[in-house]
Motif scaffolding. Structure first.
Motif, PDB file in Angstrom:
ATOM      1  N   LEU A  47     -24.331 -14.745   4.644  1.00  0.00           N
ATOM      2  CA  LEU A  47     -24.535 -16.099   4.461  1.00  0.00           C
ATOM      3  C   LEU A  47     -24.985 -16.623   5.734  1.00  0.00           C
ATOM      4  CD1 LEU A  47     -21.053 -16.871   2.738  1.00  0.00           C
ATOM      5  CD2 LEU A  47     -23.231 -16.722   1.556  1.00  0.00           C
ATOM      6  N   SER A  48     -26.261 -17.315   5.980  1.00  0.00           N
ATOM      7  CA  SER A  48     -26.684 -17.382   7.168  1.00  0.00           C
ATOM      8  C   SER A  48     -26.558 -18.980   7.448  1.00  0.00           C
ATOM      9  CB  SER A  48     -28.340 -17.759   7.049  1.00  0.00           C
ATOM     10  OG  SER A  48     -28.984 -17.997   8.194  1.00  0.00           O
ATOM     11  N   TRP A  49     -26.150 -19.406   8.725  1.00  0.00           N
ATOM     12  CA  TRP A  49     -25.732 -20.462   8.990  1.00  0.00           C
ATOM     13  C   TRP A  49     -27.133 -21.373   9.560  1.00  0.00           C
ATOM     14  CZ3 TRP A  49     -22.515 -24.180   8.335  1.00  0.00           C
ATOM     15  CH2 TRP A  49     -22.189 -25.166   9.216  1.00  0.00           C
ATOM     16  N   SER A  50     -27.416 -22.423   8.574  1.00  0.00           N
ATOM     17  CA  SER A  50     -28.729 -23.036   8.763  1.00  0.00           C
ATOM     18  C   SER A  50     -28.729 -23.849   9.766  1.00  0.00           C
ATOM     19  CB  SER A  50     -29.108 -23.734   7.408  1.00  0.00           C
ATOM     20  OG  SER A  50     -30.177 -24.223   7.154  1.00  0.00           O
ATOM     21  N   PRO A  51     -27.977 -24.712  10.355  1.00  0.00           N
ATOM     22  CA  PRO A  51     -28.084 -25.479  11.421  1.00  0.00           C
ATOM     23  C   PRO A  51     -28.602 -24.932  13.039  1.00  0.00           C
ATOM     24  CG  PRO A  51     -26.171 -26.230  10.416  1.00  0.00           C
ATOM     25  CD  PRO A  51     -26.668 -24.995   9.616  1.00  0.00           C
ATOM     26  N   GLU A  52     -28.105 -23.466  13.012  1.00  0.00           N
ATOM     27  CA  GLU A  52     -28.381 -22.786  13.986  1.00  0.00           C
ATOM     28  C   GLU A  52     -29.716 -22.149  14.013  1.00  0.00           C
ATOM     29  OE1 GLU A  52     -28.446 -21.265  17.485  1.00  0.00           O
ATOM     30  OE2 GLU A  52     -27.076 -22.583  17.181  1.00  0.00           O
ATOM     31  N   PHE A  53     -30.054 -21.560  12.514  1.00  0.00           N
ATOM     32  CA  PHE A  53     -31.338 -21.082  12.515  1.00  0.00           C
ATOM     33  C   PHE A  53     -32.585 -22.327  12.707  1.00  0.00           C
ATOM     34  CE2 PHE A  53     -34.777 -20.627   9.467  1.00  0.00           C
ATOM     35  CZ  PHE A  53     -35.339 -19.307   9.660  1.00  0.00           C
ATOM     36  N   CYS A  54     -32.271 -23.650  12.156  1.00  0.00           N
ATOM     37  CA  CYS A  54     -33.210 -24.707  12.203  1.00  0.00           C
ATOM     38  C   CYS A  54     -33.127 -25.498  13.432  1.00  0.00           C
ATOM     39  CB  CYS A  54     -32.776 -25.690  11.181  1.00  0.00           C
ATOM     40  SG  CYS A  54     -32.866 -24.899   9.434  1.00  0.00           S
ATOM     41  N   ARG A  55     -32.238 -25.131  14.375  1.00  0.00           N
ATOM     42  CA  ARG A  55     -32.163 -25.878  16.003  1.00  0.00           C
ATOM     43  C   ARG A  55     -33.584 -25.594  16.597  1.00  0.00           C
ATOM     44  NH1 ARG A  55     -27.925 -25.420  20.768  1.00  0.00           N
ATOM     45  NH2 ARG A  55     -27.085 -23.726  19.334  1.00  0.00           N
ATOM     46  N   THR A  56     -34.336 -24.642  16.318  1.00  0.00           N
ATOM     47  CA  THR A  56     -35.534 -24.398  16.964  1.00  0.00           C
ATOM     48  C   THR A  56     -36.552 -24.050  16.019  1.00  0.00           C
ATOM     49  OG1 THR A  56     -35.028 -21.769  17.021  1.00  0.00           O
ATOM     50  CG2 THR A  56     -34.349 -23.200  19.113  1.00  0.00           C
ATOM     51  N   VAL A 185     -14.299  -9.832   6.499  1.00  0.00           N
ATOM     52  CA  VAL A 185     -15.275 -10.955   7.045  1.00  0.00           C
ATOM     53  C   VAL A 185     -15.981  -9.979   8.344  1.00  0.00           C
ATOM     54  CG1 VAL A 185     -15.874 -13.121   7.904  1.00  0.00           C
ATOM     55  CG2 VAL A 185     -14.358 -12.715   5.852  1.00  0.00           C
ATOM     56  N   ARG A 186     -17.212 -10.211   8.309  1.00  0.00           N
ATOM     57  CA  ARG A 186     -18.092  -9.865   9.687  1.00  0.00           C
ATOM     58  C   ARG A 186     -18.840 -11.287  10.257  1.00  0.00           C
ATOM     59  NH1 ARG A 186     -14.765  -6.539  10.013  1.00  0.00           N
ATOM     60  NH2 ARG A 186     -15.002  -4.419  10.451  1.00  0.00           N
ATOM     61  N   VAL A 187     -18.598 -11.668  11.499  1.00  0.00           N
ATOM     62  CA  VAL A 187     -19.356 -12.674  12.082  1.00  0.00           C
ATOM     63  C   VAL A 187     -20.366 -12.413  12.999  1.00  0.00           C
ATOM     64  CG1 VAL A 187     -19.010 -14.826  13.473  1.00  0.00           C
ATOM     65  CG2 VAL A 187     -17.014 -14.218  11.824  1.00  0.00           C
ATOM     66  N   GLN A 188     -21.606 -12.939  12.782  1.00  0.00           N
ATOM     67  CA  GLN A 188     -22.523 -12.666  13.322  1.00  0.00           C
ATOM     68  C   GLN A 188     -22.932 -13.859  14.496  1.00  0.00           C
ATOM     69  OE1 GLN A 188     -23.968  -9.532  13.555  1.00  0.00           O
ATOM     70  NE2 GLN A 188     -22.438  -9.038  11.530  1.00  0.00           N
ATOM     71  N   SER A 189     -23.404 -13.600  15.857  1.00  0.00           N
ATOM     72  CA  SER A 189     -23.508 -14.625  16.697  1.00  0.00           C
ATOM     73  C   SER A 189     -24.792 -14.151  17.432  1.00  0.00           C
ATOM     74  CB  SER A 189     -22.436 -14.812  17.680  1.00  0.00           C
ATOM     75  OG  SER A 189     -21.963 -13.728  18.350  1.00  0.00           O
ATOM     76  N   ASN A 190     -25.342 -15.027  18.073  1.00  0.00           N
ATOM     77  CA  ASN A 190     -26.916 -14.702  19.087  1.00  0.00           C
ATOM     78  C   ASN A 190     -26.229 -14.381  20.239  1.00  0.00           C
ATOM     79  OD1 ASN A 190     -26.386 -17.306  20.026  1.00  0.00           O
ATOM     80  ND2 ASN A 190     -27.881 -18.110  18.746  1.00  0.00           N
ATOM     81  N   GLY A 191     -27.163 -14.379  21.166  1.00  0.00           N
ATOM     82  CA  GLY A 191     -26.889 -13.899  22.581  1.00  0.00           C
ATOM     83  C   GLY A 191     -26.205 -15.085  23.452  1.00  0.00           C
ATOM     84  N   ARG A 192     -26.334 -16.264  22.811  1.00  0.00           N
ATOM     85  CA  ARG A 192     -25.691 -17.343  23.685  1.00  0.00           C
ATOM     86  C   ARG A 192     -24.452 -17.829  22.899  1.00  0.00           C
ATOM     87  NH1 ARG A 192     -28.577 -21.545  21.997  1.00  0.00           N
ATOM     88  NH2 ARG A 192     -29.791 -20.191  20.626  1.00  0.00           N
ATOM     89  N   ASN A 221     -12.801 -10.784  20.196  1.00  0.00           N
ATOM     90  CA  ASN A 221     -12.191 -11.780  21.273  1.00  0.00           C
ATOM     91  C   ASN A 221     -13.751 -12.765  22.070  1.00  0.00           C
ATOM     92  OD1 ASN A 221      -9.583 -10.907  21.152  1.00  0.00           O
ATOM     93  ND2 ASN A 221     -10.235  -9.071  22.715  1.00  0.00           N
ATOM     94  N   GLU A 222     -14.923 -12.392  21.621  1.00  0.00           N
ATOM     95  CA  GLU A 222     -15.936 -13.384  21.801  1.00  0.00           C
ATOM     96  C   GLU A 222     -15.766 -14.686  21.800  1.00  0.00           C
ATOM     97  OE1 GLU A 222     -20.629 -13.537  20.647  1.00  0.00           O
ATOM     98  OE2 GLU A 222     -19.751 -11.465  20.842  1.00  0.00           O
ATOM     99  N   ARG A 223     -16.251 -15.659  22.537  1.00  0.00           N
ATOM    100  CA  ARG A 223     -16.044 -17.199  22.295  1.00  0.00           C
ATOM    101  C   ARG A 223     -17.107 -17.463  21.389  1.00  0.00           C
ATOM    102  NH1 ARG A 223     -11.257 -17.812  23.464  1.00  0.00           N
ATOM    103  NH2 ARG A 223     -11.838 -19.949  23.027  1.00  0.00           N
ATOM    104  N   LEU A 224     -16.910 -18.268  20.449  1.00  0.00           N
ATOM    105  CA  LEU A 224     -17.798 -18.449  19.278  1.00  0.00           C
ATOM    106  C   LEU A 224     -18.144 -20.139  19.231  1.00  0.00           C
ATOM    107  CD1 LEU A 224     -19.327 -17.360  16.852  1.00  0.00           C
ATOM    108  CD2 LEU A 224     -17.764 -18.023  15.585  1.00  0.00           C
ATOM    109  N   ARG A 225     -19.361 -20.351  19.331  1.00  0.00           N
ATOM    110  CA  ARG A 225     -19.679 -21.822  19.098  1.00  0.00           C
ATOM    111  C   ARG A 225     -20.329 -22.116  17.955  1.00  0.00           C
ATOM    112  NH1 ARG A 225     -22.660 -23.633  24.917  1.00  0.00           N
ATOM    113  NH2 ARG A 225     -23.727 -21.581  24.389  1.00  0.00           N
ATOM    114  N   ILE A 226     -20.517 -23.468  17.487  1.00  0.00           N
ATOM    115  CA  ILE A 226     -20.941 -23.493  16.033  1.00  0.00           C
ATOM    116  C   ILE A 226     -21.878 -24.978  16.271  1.00  0.00           C
ATOM    117  CG2 ILE A 226     -20.451 -24.262  13.736  1.00  0.00           C
ATOM    118  CD1 ILE A 226     -17.910 -22.859  14.067  1.00  0.00           C
ATOM    119  N   TRP A 227     -22.784 -24.802  15.938  1.00  0.00           N
ATOM    120  CA  TRP A 227     -24.131 -25.755  16.121  1.00  0.00           C
ATOM    121  C   TRP A 227     -24.013 -26.713  14.939  1.00  0.00           C
ATOM    122  CZ3 TRP A 227     -26.586 -28.595  19.659  1.00  0.00           C
ATOM    123  CH2 TRP A 227     -27.592 -29.399  19.221  1.00  0.00           C
TER     124      TRP A 227
END
Length: 231
Positions: A47-56, A185-192, A221-227
């Motif tokens: 399941l892709s988080w569209s707001p982050e994908f569409c940000r750029t 559940v596995r969570v994916q994040s980008n380099g930022r 333990n990685e910090r996660l931000r949500i756009w």
């Protein structure tokens, strides 16, 4: 085919209106050296988080359907979209690109554009993953849509305002879905450190299961931000 019961996972409806005209799907050739066949033992729902994908990508015509918004010729505004339903095996060398497949028809794609708002992505997922599951594209696309529509989501707006870890987000996502625990559940994040995708591990019966050790995601333990901007 046995699928997740709606009582376990249930989807949030999003505004969506498909334009009268959509692009014609184009066949995707099997990349050289990428074909892999293996017994299918389990699945992954991505399941892709569209707001982050569409940000750029909001101004990119190639992604207008997903990122443009209805007023700009897109299909609507999206939160999580279905990236794909992926067949897996007992190990990291999952099956993919099992055979060449022809281009889908517009009629086959249109019913699924509110689930995966990209003609190109639907065709690619069918070619890369669906070809390893069935010879019937309709069956593959319906299975993914049913599973996607069965997912419940936590309050993403509230979560976007929190200082949280990947582990805490996985716990919130799992808590919204009866029968799902964080280790499914596995969570994916980008380099930022921004959320990009959530993947739910499924058994061969399409019910949630504990993710295998080799199925990796962002570090707990990685910090996660949500756009939460336009998506």
């Amino acid at each position: 085919m046995s699928l997740l019961a709606p009582s376990i996972l249930h989807a949030q409806a999003r505004e969506c209106r498909i334009p009268d005209r959509i692009a014609a799907p184009r066949a995707v050739p099997v990349p050289p050296g990428e074909r892999r066949t293996a017994p299918v033992t389990n699945y992954l729902l991505a399941l892709s988080w569209s707001p982050e994908f569409c940000r750029t990508r909001g101004r990119d015509p190639a992604h207008r359907l997903q990122c443009g918004g209805i007023a700009d010729g897109g299909a609507g505004r999206f939160g999580f979209i279905l990236h794909g339903l992926w067949p897996e095996t007992n190990g990291p060398r999952w099956p993919q690109w099992c055979r060449p497949v022809p281009a889908l028809s517009r009629a086959a794609v249109r019913p699924h554009l509110c689930t995966t708002p990209s003609v190109r992505l639907i065709q690619r997922e069918w070619a890369k993953h669906g070809s390893c599951m069935t010879r019937d594209p309709g069956r593959y696309l319906r299975a993914g849509s049913i599973l996607y529509r069965a997912v419940r989501y936590p309050d993403m707006d509230a979560l976007s305002r929190r200082n949280q870890t990947v582990r805490q987000f996985a716990q919130a996502f799992a808590a919204a879905n009866r029968g799902v625990s964080p280790d499914m559940v596995r969570v994916q994040s980008n380099g930022r450190g921004w959320l990009t995708e959530v993947r739910i591990c499924l058994g061969r019966d399409f019910r949630p299961r504990r993710c295998p050790a080799w199925q990796r995601g962002a570090r707990p333990n990685e910090r996660l931000r949500i756009w939460r901007g336009r998506g």
